[in-house]
Design a protein around this motif. Structure first.
Motif, PDB file in Angstrom:
ATOM      1  N   SER A   1      86.459 -18.021   6.952  1.00  0.00           N
ATOM      2  CA  SER A   1      87.555 -17.817   6.005  1.00  0.00           C
ATOM      3  C   SER A   1      87.397 -16.519   5.235  1.00  0.00           C
ATOM      4  O   SER A   1      88.373 -15.792   5.007  1.00  0.00           O
ATOM      5  CB  SER A   1      87.640 -19.005   5.044  1.00  0.00           C
ATOM      6  OG  SER A   1      86.446 -19.140   4.281  1.00  0.00           O
TER       7      SER A   1
ATOM      8  N   VAL B   1      91.664 -27.356   2.811  1.00  0.00           N
ATOM      9  CA  VAL B   1      92.380 -27.697   1.578  1.00  0.00           C
ATOM     10  C   VAL B   1      91.389 -28.063   0.476  1.00  0.00           C
ATOM     11  O   VAL B   1      91.539 -27.642  -0.675  1.00  0.00           O
ATOM     12  CB  VAL B   1      93.371 -28.850   1.829  1.00  0.00           C
ATOM     13  CG1 VAL B   1      94.047 -29.272   0.522  1.00  0.00           C
ATOM     14  CG2 VAL B   1      94.411 -28.447   2.860  1.00  0.00           C
TER      15      VAL B   1
ATOM     16  N   GLU C   1      90.805 -24.445  -1.335  1.00  0.00           N
ATOM     17  CA  GLU C   1      91.749 -24.559  -2.452  1.00  0.00           C
ATOM     18  C   GLU C   1      91.207 -25.416  -3.585  1.00  0.00           C
ATOM     19  O   GLU C   1      91.701 -25.343  -4.708  1.00  0.00           O
ATOM     20  CB  GLU C   1      93.073 -25.141  -1.958  1.00  0.00           C
ATOM     21  CG  GLU C   1      93.753 -24.289  -0.887  1.00  0.00           C
ATOM     22  CD  GLU C   1      95.124 -24.830  -0.522  1.00  0.00           C
ATOM     23  OE1 GLU C   1      95.841 -25.307  -1.431  1.00  0.00           O
ATOM     24  OE2 GLU C   1      95.484 -24.791   0.670  1.00  0.00           O
TER      25      GLU C   1
ATOM     26  N   LEU D   1      91.431 -28.625  -4.082  1.00  0.00           N
ATOM     27  CA  LEU D   1      92.354 -29.661  -4.542  1.00  0.00           C
ATOM     28  C   LEU D   1      91.742 -31.042  -4.395  1.00  0.00           C
ATOM     29  O   LEU D   1      90.963 -31.298  -3.472  1.00  0.00           O
ATOM     30  CB  LEU D   1      93.663 -29.588  -3.765  1.00  0.00           C
ATOM     31  CG  LEU D   1      94.461 -28.283  -3.878  1.00  0.00           C
ATOM     32  CD1 LEU D   1      95.743 -28.359  -3.060  1.00  0.00           C
ATOM     33  CD2 LEU D   1      94.775 -27.972  -5.332  1.00  0.00           C
TER      34      LEU D   1
ATOM     35  N   TYR E   1      95.724 -33.014  -3.481  1.00  0.00           N
ATOM     36  CA  TYR E   1      95.126 -32.855  -2.156  1.00  0.00           C
ATOM     37  C   TYR E   1      95.962 -33.563  -1.097  1.00  0.00           C
ATOM     38  O   TYR E   1      96.268 -32.988  -0.036  1.00  0.00           O
ATOM     39  CB  TYR E   1      93.706 -33.413  -2.173  1.00  0.00           C
ATOM     40  CG  TYR E   1      93.066 -33.541  -0.813  1.00  0.00           C
ATOM     41  CD1 TYR E   1      92.484 -32.445  -0.190  1.00  0.00           C
ATOM     42  CD2 TYR E   1      93.059 -34.765  -0.142  1.00  0.00           C
ATOM     43  CE1 TYR E   1      91.903 -32.561   1.056  1.00  0.00           C
ATOM     44  CE2 TYR E   1      92.478 -34.890   1.108  1.00  0.00           C
ATOM     45  CZ  TYR E   1      91.901 -33.785   1.705  1.00  0.00           C
ATOM     46  OH  TYR E   1      91.337 -33.916   2.951  1.00  0.00           O
TER      47      TYR E   1
ATOM     48  N   ARG F   1      99.239 -31.758  -0.483  1.00  0.00           N
ATOM     49  CA  ARG F   1      99.039 -30.503   0.241  1.00  0.00           C
ATOM     50  C   ARG F   1      98.772 -30.752   1.720  1.00  0.00           C
ATOM     51  O   ARG F   1      99.329 -30.088   2.588  1.00  0.00           O
ATOM     52  CB  ARG F   1      97.858 -29.758  -0.381  1.00  0.00           C
ATOM     53  CG  ARG F   1      97.620 -28.376   0.184  1.00  0.00           C
ATOM     54  CD  ARG F   1      98.781 -27.475  -0.120  1.00  0.00           C
ATOM     55  NE  ARG F   1      98.422 -26.079  -0.017  1.00  0.00           N
ATOM     56  CZ  ARG F   1      99.286 -25.105  -0.158  1.00  0.00           C
ATOM     57  NH1 ARG F   1     100.559 -25.375  -0.396  1.00  0.00           N
ATOM     58  NH2 ARG F   1      98.900 -23.855  -0.062  1.00  0.00           N
TER      59      ARG F   1
ATOM     60  N   TYR G   1      95.390 -24.054   9.870  1.00  0.00           N
ATOM     61  CA  TYR G   1      95.675 -24.095   8.430  1.00  0.00           C
ATOM     62  C   TYR G   1      96.405 -22.822   7.998  1.00  0.00           C
ATOM     63  O   TYR G   1      97.406 -22.881   7.273  1.00  0.00           O
ATOM     64  CB  TYR G   1      94.359 -24.258   7.678  1.00  0.00           C
ATOM     65  CG  TYR G   1      94.415 -23.941   6.204  1.00  0.00           C
ATOM     66  CD1 TYR G   1      94.878 -24.887   5.296  1.00  0.00           C
ATOM     67  CD2 TYR G   1      93.988 -22.701   5.715  1.00  0.00           C
ATOM     68  CE1 TYR G   1      94.918 -24.591   3.936  1.00  0.00           C
ATOM     69  CE2 TYR G   1      94.024 -22.411   4.366  1.00  0.00           C
ATOM     70  CZ  TYR G   1      94.493 -23.356   3.471  1.00  0.00           C
ATOM     71  OH  TYR G   1      94.541 -23.064   2.139  1.00  0.00           O
TER      72      TYR G   1
ATOM     73  N   ARG H   1     100.316 -22.549   6.668  1.00  0.00           N
ATOM     74  CA  ARG H   1     100.694 -21.910   5.415  1.00  0.00           C
ATOM     75  C   ARG H   1     101.631 -20.730   5.651  1.00  0.00           C
ATOM     76  O   ARG H   1     102.504 -20.449   4.824  1.00  0.00           O
ATOM     77  CB  ARG H   1      99.444 -21.446   4.662  1.00  0.00           C
ATOM     78  CG  ARG H   1      98.610 -22.591   4.109  1.00  0.00           C
ATOM     79  CD  ARG H   1      97.655 -22.122   3.040  1.00  0.00           C
ATOM     80  NE  ARG H   1      98.325 -21.569   1.881  1.00  0.00           N
ATOM     81  CZ  ARG H   1      97.717 -21.174   0.773  1.00  0.00           C
ATOM     82  NH1 ARG H   1      96.395 -21.303   0.678  1.00  0.00           N
ATOM     83  NH2 ARG H   1      98.375 -20.658  -0.223  1.00  0.00           N
TER      84      ARG H   1
END
Length: 267
Positions: free
Chosen positions: A85, A128, A132, A134, A139, A142, A232, A236
């Motif tokens: 990432s 996620v 992120e 979350l 969560y 999302r 992912y 997005r």
């Protein structure tokens, strides 16, 4: 996170095209991922095996150890995801920098990592929670939103990765069987089933099979995590229009004379 620093072309992709991109990102950082995996994950597995050996009978030791290794893969996925990432957005990550962060990563959201191991869409939902941060309703909301544009691909990636792990494990096993034929009677399969079902006195073949599984997971799991992260990103992109936002940013910089192509992009 700066979209203009991405090292892959951000655009809507088909399901298998996203998986291909994810595998390409994993291969680009494969050496770093494997080194970090060996230092961070294998000691975790070994500690579990030793711990279960102290509290369980010999006949059940192999079963509890196998369950431990299988379950902790949800936590182990943090290692390749962290590297892939950050390198996607232009940040160079070394194995040593990840090793220093690993104690904190290990204890963060452990329960979700374990529960997520049983999810068929864990490749898409893992970013996620880890990227992120979350939790709770945010969560779930999302993940449900992202699954609309990549849920089928995430499930297929899980099935394919499990099949590849199985094939690689059996390939290692059959290779040892062929070698063993030159030195003695080929009864490895018989001894393996005796270990697993009859709880014999010698569990060496069962441990050998588990070792081959760990090696296979070490080789295959980074590719699966990369595929999940790419889906992912694609989800997005479709949901939030990342490609449109990035196009406008580049157009603005080009008109102002400040646009520069940053490195070689994947796919």
């Amino acid at each position: 996170m700066r979209l203009e620093n991405v090292t892959a072309k951000i655009r809507p992709r088909a399901r298998w095209e996203s998986i291909d991109l994810g595998c390409a990102m994993a291969r680009r950082s494969y050496g770093t991922i494997l080194l970090a995996w060996l230092v961070c994950i294998w000691p975790l597995w070994i500690a579990g095996v030793i711990g279960f050996g102290m509290i369980s009978e010999a006949g059940w030791h192999i079963w509890w150890s196998s369950l431990w290794i299988w379950t902790t893969l949800g936590i182990a996925g943090k290692v390749p995801l962290h590297i892939i990432s950050r390198e996607l957005f232009g940040e160079k990550v070394t194995a040593w920098s990840l090793i220093k962060l690993w104690p904190k990563m290990l204890v963060t959201d452990v329960w979700r990592g374990i529960i997520g191991r049983f999810s068929v869409s864990r490749g898409l939902s893992m970013p996620v929670s880890q990227l992120e941060g979350l939790t709770g309703k945010a969560y779930k909301s999302r993940v449900n939103l992202l699954l609309r544009n990549g849920g089928d691909g995430a499930t297929q990636a899980v099935l394919v990765s499990n099949l590849m792990v199985l094939v690689t494990t059996l390939a290692c096993w059959f290779f040892i069987m062929m070698v063993y034929q030159f030195y003695g009677e080929n009864d490895l399969f018989e001894r393996l089933f005796e270990d697993l079902y009859a709880h014999g006195d010698d569990y060496s073949t069962s441990w050998l099979f588990l070792l081959f599984y760990c090696i296979s997971v070490t080789l295959i799991e980074p590719l699966f995590v990369g595929a999940g992260f790419a889906m992912y990103v694609n989800s997005r992109t479709l949901t939030e229009g990342w490609d449109i936002e990035l196009s406008f940013k580049r157009l603005s910089e080009r008109l102002s004379g400040g646009f520069k192509q940053k490195g070689k992009q994947l796919l």
